[in-house]
Design an enzyme around this catalytic site. Structure first.
Site, PDB file in Angstrom:
ATOM      1  CD  GLU A 175      59.060 -17.161 -20.997  1.00  0.00           C
ATOM      2  OE1 GLU A 175      58.705 -16.773 -22.111  1.00  0.00           O
ATOM      3  OE2 GLU A 175      58.864 -18.306 -20.578  1.00  0.00           O
ATOM      4  CB  THR A 193      62.601 -24.001 -20.639  1.00  0.00           C
ATOM      5  OG1 THR A 193      61.680 -23.946 -19.563  1.00  0.00           O
ATOM      6  CG2 THR A 193      61.874 -23.758 -21.943  1.00  0.00           C
TER       7      THR A 193
END
Ligand code: HSE
Length: 310
Positions: free
Chosen positions: A131, A185
């Site tokens: 991630e 993000t």
């Protein structure tokens, strides 16, 4: 058995007052990987569907590929070969933990092919490594950990992978609405001030403590009083057209609380019943629609299982 199908669910993280520290998975959207043994060492990603060409096939650039290779490296099994077919069954850049779902699915899939040498908890650092490449290098487990383990998961320490599953009352439902806006993000993190006024820190800490106590006691009023974000939401909500109206719409329908899901643009409402969650989802979509924004809505209980091998 030669091949496996793995599913890793979408997640709601931050939960208003727990930036980078808490999250839960839902049912429905997520990532699926069909994993098979191969004679070629390493992980080959042979196809990706549902991502509109936005995700890389190169293993070292793909969150599922990086996570799986990290597992192989940890186990000293770089000789092991696998192919992944990735089926993205959730939106990307949505605040629903898309990169975490890929990374978790990759780690769980390679582990299954290897005969499950690692527990879910032991897979956490490797899923997190996957991630990390999608989140500008920062380690925050609030999507990865709940996606992997299921239920409300609290990160005691993001650096040492110290996470705990929390007790929570049964019957909680989530309305999650994804407006068709894209927020990366890394961008949503870069706009945040590194400084927090002491008063805000105290308020936010009280809210996070209250949320956890409320979950343990099944105290819906305390959960509701605590689901407030006095630090991150005021900075990020301007990235989401119509956020204030959407939040008001959910609260008017009886949501316990409503805030940004992860880094956004999705917005979640935590609710005490499916009827309230359905009404919230509808009202939230209508509020976005009034701003000319289409959206998708998901209504779900808390997914207590997390990633799953079929
Ligand atoms: N806690 C993270 C954030 C979630 O809000 O930036 C996104 O990965």
């Amino acid at each position: 058995m030669n091949g496996y199908k793995v599913f890793a669910p979408a997640t709601v993280s931050n939960l208003a007052c727990g930036f980078d520290l808490i999250g839960f998975p839902i049912h429905g959207p997520g990532d699926e990987i069909i994993a098979n043994r191969s004679d070629t060492p390493g992980v080959q990603i042979i196809s990706i569907t549902g991502a509109k060409g936005k995700l890389p096939l190169e293993t070292e650039k793909n969150t599922a590929g990086v996570a799986a290779m990290a597992v192989l490296k940890h186990l000293g099994r770089e000789d092991f070969g696998a192919t992944f077919e990735i089926r993205k069954k959730m939106p990307i850049g949505s605040g629903m933990g898309s990169s975490a779902a890929s990374a978790v699915a990759g780690a769980v899939a390679i582990n299954a092919l290897l005969g499950n040498p690692l527990t879910k908890r032991e897979l956490l650092p490797f899923a997190s490594a996957g991630e990390q490449i999608a989140s500008g290098g920062s380690i925050h487990l609030d999507n990865v950990a709940p996606c992997l383990m299921g239920g409300f998961v609290f990160n005691c320490n993001n650096d040492t992978f110290d996470v705990v599953r929390l007790l929570a009352p049964k019957g909680l439902h989530c309305a999650l609405v994804f407006p068709h806006l894209t927020i990366l993000t890394a961008e949503a993190r870069s706009i945040l001030s590194p400084n927090v006024p002491l008063k805000k820190h105290v308020e936010q800490s009280a809210n996070l403590g209250g949320l956890i106590v409320g979950l343990y006691r099944g105290d819906l009023d305390l959960i509701s009083r605590s689901l407030k974000d006095v630090i991150i939401e005021p900075q990020r909500s301007k990235l989401i057209t119509g956020f204030d109206e959407v939040q008001s719409a959910a609260l008017a329908q009886g949501a316990l609380g409503c805030s940004i899901s992860g880094a956004g643009p999705s917005v979640f409402a935590l609710c005490q019943s499916s009827i309230i969650a359905e009404a919230c989802a509808q009202a939230m979509q209508q509020a976005f629609e009034k701003k000319g924004i289409n959206s998708n809505a998901y209504v779900s209980t808390i997914n207590m299982e997390g990633a799953k091998v079929y």
